[in-house]
Structures are given as structure tokens and as C-alpha cells.
Design a protein around this motif. Structure first.
Motif, mmCIF file in Angstrom:
data_model
loop_
_atom_site.group_PDB
_atom_site.id
_atom_site.type_symbol
_atom_site.label_atom_id
_atom_site.label_comp_id
_atom_site.label_asym_id
_atom_site.label_seq_id
_atom_site.Cartn_x
_atom_site.Cartn_y
_atom_site.Cartn_z
ATOM 1 N N SER A 1 0.832 -1.210 0.000
ATOM 2 C CA SER A 1 0.000 0.000 0.000
ATOM 3 C C SER A 1 0.864 1.257 0.000
ATOM 4 N N SER A 2 1.981 1.231 0.715
ATOM 5 C CA SER A 2 2.897 2.377 0.713
ATOM 6 C C SER A 2 3.606 2.504 -0.627
ATOM 7 N N TYR A 3 3.893 1.369 -1.249
ATOM 8 C CA TYR A 3 4.492 1.356 -2.595
ATOM 9 C C TYR A 3 3.594 2.124 -3.560
ATOM 10 N N ILE A 4 2.309 1.831 -3.506
ATOM 11 C CA ILE A 4 1.348 2.507 -4.380
ATOM 12 C C ILE A 4 1.214 3.979 -4.010
ATOM 13 N N LYS A 5 1.151 4.268 -2.723
ATOM 14 C CA LYS A 5 0.862 5.624 -2.248
ATOM 15 C C LYS A 5 2.043 6.573 -2.398
ATOM 16 N N TYR A 6 3.254 6.084 -2.107
ATOM 17 C CA TYR A 6 4.413 6.968 -2.025
ATOM 18 C C TYR A 6 5.471 6.731 -3.101
ATOM 19 N N GLY A 7 5.339 5.660 -3.863
ATOM 20 C CA GLY A 7 6.366 5.316 -4.841
ATOM 21 C C GLY A 7 6.565 6.394 -5.900
ATOM 22 N N VAL A 8 7.829 6.669 -6.225
ATOM 23 C CA VAL A 8 8.192 7.702 -7.198
ATOM 24 C C VAL A 8 9.074 7.085 -8.276
ATOM 25 N N ASP A 9 8.717 7.333 -9.524
ATOM 26 C CA ASP A 9 9.561 6.918 -10.654
ATOM 27 C C ASP A 9 10.631 7.980 -10.847
ATOM 28 N N TYR A 10 11.728 7.875 -10.121
ATOM 29 C CA TYR A 10 12.730 8.931 -10.116
ATOM 30 C C TYR A 10 13.815 8.738 -11.165
ATOM 31 N N ASP A 11 13.876 7.553 -11.743
ATOM 32 C CA ASP A 11 14.848 7.366 -12.831
ATOM 33 C C ASP A 11 14.197 7.590 -14.194
ATOM 34 N N GLY A 12 12.891 7.863 -14.199
ATOM 35 C CA GLY A 12 12.198 8.259 -15.415
ATOM 36 C C GLY A 12 11.964 7.171 -16.433
ATOM 37 N N ASN A 13 11.960 5.900 -15.992
ATOM 38 C CA ASN A 13 11.767 4.816 -16.961
ATOM 39 C C ASN A 13 10.314 4.365 -17.064
ATOM 40 N N GLY A 14 9.415 5.060 -16.392
ATOM 41 C CA GLY A 14 7.997 4.739 -16.500
ATOM 42 C C GLY A 14 7.488 3.771 -15.455
ATOM 43 N N HIS A 15 8.359 3.299 -14.570
ATOM 44 C CA HIS A 15 7.955 2.337 -13.541
ATOM 45 C C HIS A 15 8.583 2.713 -12.201
ATOM 46 N N VAL A 16 7.876 2.375 -11.136
ATOM 47 C CA VAL A 16 8.422 2.536 -9.784
ATOM 48 C C VAL A 16 9.011 1.187 -9.384
ATOM 49 N N ASP A 17 10.323 1.120 -9.338
ATOM 50 C CA ASP A 17 11.009 -0.139 -9.048
ATOM 51 C C ASP A 17 11.803 0.011 -7.749
ATOM 52 N N VAL B 1 17.967 2.441 -7.471
ATOM 53 C CA VAL B 1 18.349 3.262 -6.315
ATOM 54 C C VAL B 1 17.671 4.633 -6.346
ATOM 55 N N PRO B 2 17.594 5.319 -7.501
ATOM 56 C CA PRO B 2 16.861 6.593 -7.507
ATOM 57 C C PRO B 2 15.411 6.446 -7.052
ATOM 58 N N ASP B 3 14.728 5.418 -7.518
ATOM 59 C CA ASP B 3 13.339 5.209 -7.100
ATOM 60 C C ASP B 3 13.255 4.912 -5.607
ATOM 61 N N VAL B 4 14.170 4.079 -5.110
ATOM 62 C CA VAL B 4 14.170 3.704 -3.695
ATOM 63 C C VAL B 4 14.324 4.927 -2.807
ATOM 64 N N LEU B 5 15.345 5.728 -3.078
ATOM 65 C CA LEU B 5 15.642 6.857 -2.204
ATOM 66 C C LEU B 5 14.605 7.973 -2.331
ATOM 67 N N ALA B 6 14.154 8.254 -3.536
ATOM 68 C CA ALA B 6 13.147 9.301 -3.715
ATOM 69 C C ALA B 6 11.810 8.884 -3.113
ATOM 70 N N SER B 7 11.454 7.626 -3.230
ATOM 71 C CA SER B 7 10.189 7.159 -2.654
ATOM 72 C C SER B 7 10.226 7.228 -1.136
ATOM 73 N N THR B 8 11.371 6.888 -0.557
ATOM 74 C CA THR B 8 11.530 6.982 0.885
ATOM 75 C C THR B 8 11.409 8.436 1.332
ATOM 76 N N ALA B 9 12.025 9.342 0.593
ATOM 77 C CA ALA B 9 11.906 10.770 0.901
ATOM 78 C C ALA B 9 10.468 11.249 0.743
ATOM 79 N N ASN B 10 9.789 10.776 -0.282
ATOM 80 C CA ASN B 10 8.405 11.183 -0.509
ATOM 81 C C ASN B 10 7.505 10.734 0.632
ATOM 82 N N LEU B 11 7.722 9.529 1.145
ATOM 83 C CA LEU B 11 6.944 9.051 2.290
ATOM 84 C C LEU B 11 7.114 9.999 3.472
#
Length: 269
Positions: free
Chosen positions: A192-208, A213-223
Motif C-alpha cells: 500500500s505504501s508502494y502505491i501511495k508513495y512510490g516515485v519513478d525517479y529514474d524516469g523509466n515509466g515504472h516505480v522499481d 536506487v533513484p526510485d528507492v531513495l526518492a520514494s523513501t523521501a516522498n513518504l
């Protein structure tokens, strides 16, 4: 960190509940059929539902683990931090701060969360992605916990969120591997947090959150930002930012450990 974190996850589940919960208990396959109908009603394709839940089975080991969780965070801060933040982890954390300096600086400008906090969380959860992210099939774990009647609505919400992760194409079924409450990825997001806070920060169209690593760190910051993190503020116990970390983990001793680790990283030793 997976086993340690599980004890407080149950208190922080914030999944959107299904409009009409499937009946827990009873025959497991009947339950799966019911939750599959709910998933279809929420727009999950039949192909994803069949692939994820078609052959899913109960995991008695998950239920046994859940039932024996007691007092994980009862240690004093001094005793707990001594087991979590040692010279090796600090050294690796400093190397990660340097390796990803540009990325972390960009994230701080956008979300207001300093690099040392993100790297501390990353290190404590999975040793910066090199450690244990869990070895259990997420759909088996979540179907098992959702069928169990103690917190069925919460885990049904997590199960539906996990299906949405696959539906969106963020992760394939082979990557839906996690821990004892279905946590996924390098900083152990619940679905649920993946859906709510996940950010596609590497710009490839998916939250991985397993591989990027860009998606991981940006999503954690977004949360953290979404839950009240104040840019430029401190994060010691009693601060607004310490409270914002409650969405990450409600245990005070764990949040104090994040702050301690972050301070050591900021000090460079």
C-alpha cells in the motif's frame, strides 16, 4: 532488519480497505476466489489475478512467525543501537553518501529530506540493498495473512495493492518477493505504501523499489515529506521530523537509531 521491523508493521498498516471484504477463514480456495472477484472489481486484469493467485497456497510458517512476535523493540536504546550501527555499516554508509551524492542532493532539494536520513534508513533496512530483502513470495504471504481472521481487512488491502503493483508493470511476478508482512524492496515498503508513495525517479515509466536506487531513495523521501517532514529541521526525539518518521516505524527506539546513524553519517565517522 526484516524480522525486527515486522513487530511494529502491524500497527502502521494504512492500506485502503476493500469495499466489500472477502470472508476470512473457512476454505482457503473459496477465500481466494472471493478476493479475486474484489480485485477484478477494482480493475485488476484477470490475467494478473490468475498469474498471482491461481496456484497460491497457505504458508503455515508465516502464521507461526506472526503469532510468536512479541517484544521485539523492548531493548533499551543503548542495547539496540549497539547491534544495529557498527563501524562497518557506518563505513559503507559514508561510501554510499559519496557514491550517490548528486542523486541525494537532488532529492533533498525536491523533498527536503537530508541524505543522511535516507542512507540511514536504507542501511538499517537492507544494508543498502545488498542485504536481505526477504525471500518469501509476496502473494503467498499476503493471501495467508488476509485469510487469517485477526487482521483480514488490513491484509486484504495489502494484497490488492500488491496486485496493483504488478498491474502497473512496476514489478513482475518473479520480483514480488518480500518479508513476513509482504514488505518489498531496498527500504521495505508495504504494497500500500508502494502505491501511495512510490516515485519513478529514474524516469523509466515504472516505480522499481527492488532495483532502482533513484526510485528507492526518492520514494523513501516522498513518504517522509508526505507525512510532515520539515526541510531544514532537526530530527531528534520530540521534533516534528522525529514524529514524521513514525509513518516509517512507530517504535521510538528504532527512530532514535535512525537519528543516531544519520548523525554519525553527517559527522563523517
Amino acid at each position: 532488519m526484516i524480522r525486527l521491523r515486522f513487530a511494529v508493521i502491524l500497527g502502521m498498516l494504512v492500506a485502503s480497505l476493500p469495499a466489500q471484504a472477502a470472508q476470512c477463514g473457512g476454505d482457503f480456495r473459496t477465500f481466494v476466489t472471493s478476493i479475486s472477484r474484489e480485485a477484478a472489481a477494482q480493475g485488476i486484469s484477470q490475467g494478473v489475478i490468475d498469474a498471482a493467485l491461481g496456484g497460491v497456497t497457505q504458508d503455515q510458517g508465516v502464521l507461526a512467525f506472526d503469532r510468536r512476535q512479541r517484544g521485539t523493540f523492548k531493548k533499551s536504546f543503548e542495547d539496540y543501537v549497539a547491534t544495529r550501527v557498527g563501524p562497518g555499516r557506518i563505513k559503507t554508509g559514508l561510501a554510499m553518501m559519496q557514491r550517490h551524492a548528486s542523486l541525494l542532493s537532488r532529492i533533498e532539494r525536491e523533498f527536503g529530506v537530508p541524505p543522511q536520513i535516507l542512507v540511514a534508513i536504507w542501511g538499517l533496512e537492507t544494508d543498502f540493498g545488498a542485504g536481505d530483502m526477504g525471500k518469501l513470495p509476496v502473494f503467498r504471504v499476503l493471501a495467508t495473512m488476509a485469510h487469517d481472521c485477526r487482521r483480514t481487512d488490513l491484509f486484504q488491502g495489502e494484497l490488492l495493492a500488491a496486485l496493483k503493483i504488478v498491474q502497473r508493470g512496476d514489478l513482475g511476478l518473479r520480483d514480488m518477493i518480500g518479508a513476513y508482512a509482504g514488505e518489498i524492496g531496498q527500504t521495505q515498503f508495504l504494497p500500500s505504501s508502494y502505491i501511495k508513495y512510490g516515485v519513478d525517479y529514474d524516469g523509466n515509466g515504472h516505480v522499481d523499489l527492488r532495483h532502482s536506487v533513484p526510485d528507492v531513495l526518492a520514494s523513501t523521501a516522498n513518504l517522509l515529506k508526505t507525512n510532515g517532514w520539515r526541510a531544514g529541521g532537526g530530527y531528534d526525539e520530540g521534533s516534528a521530523n522525529f514524529e514524521a518518521m513514525r509513518e516509517w516505524n512507530r517504535a521510538v527506539v528504532y527512530r532514535k537509531t535512525i537519528a543516531y546513524f544519520a548523525d554519525r553519517l553527517a559527522q563523517g565517522h
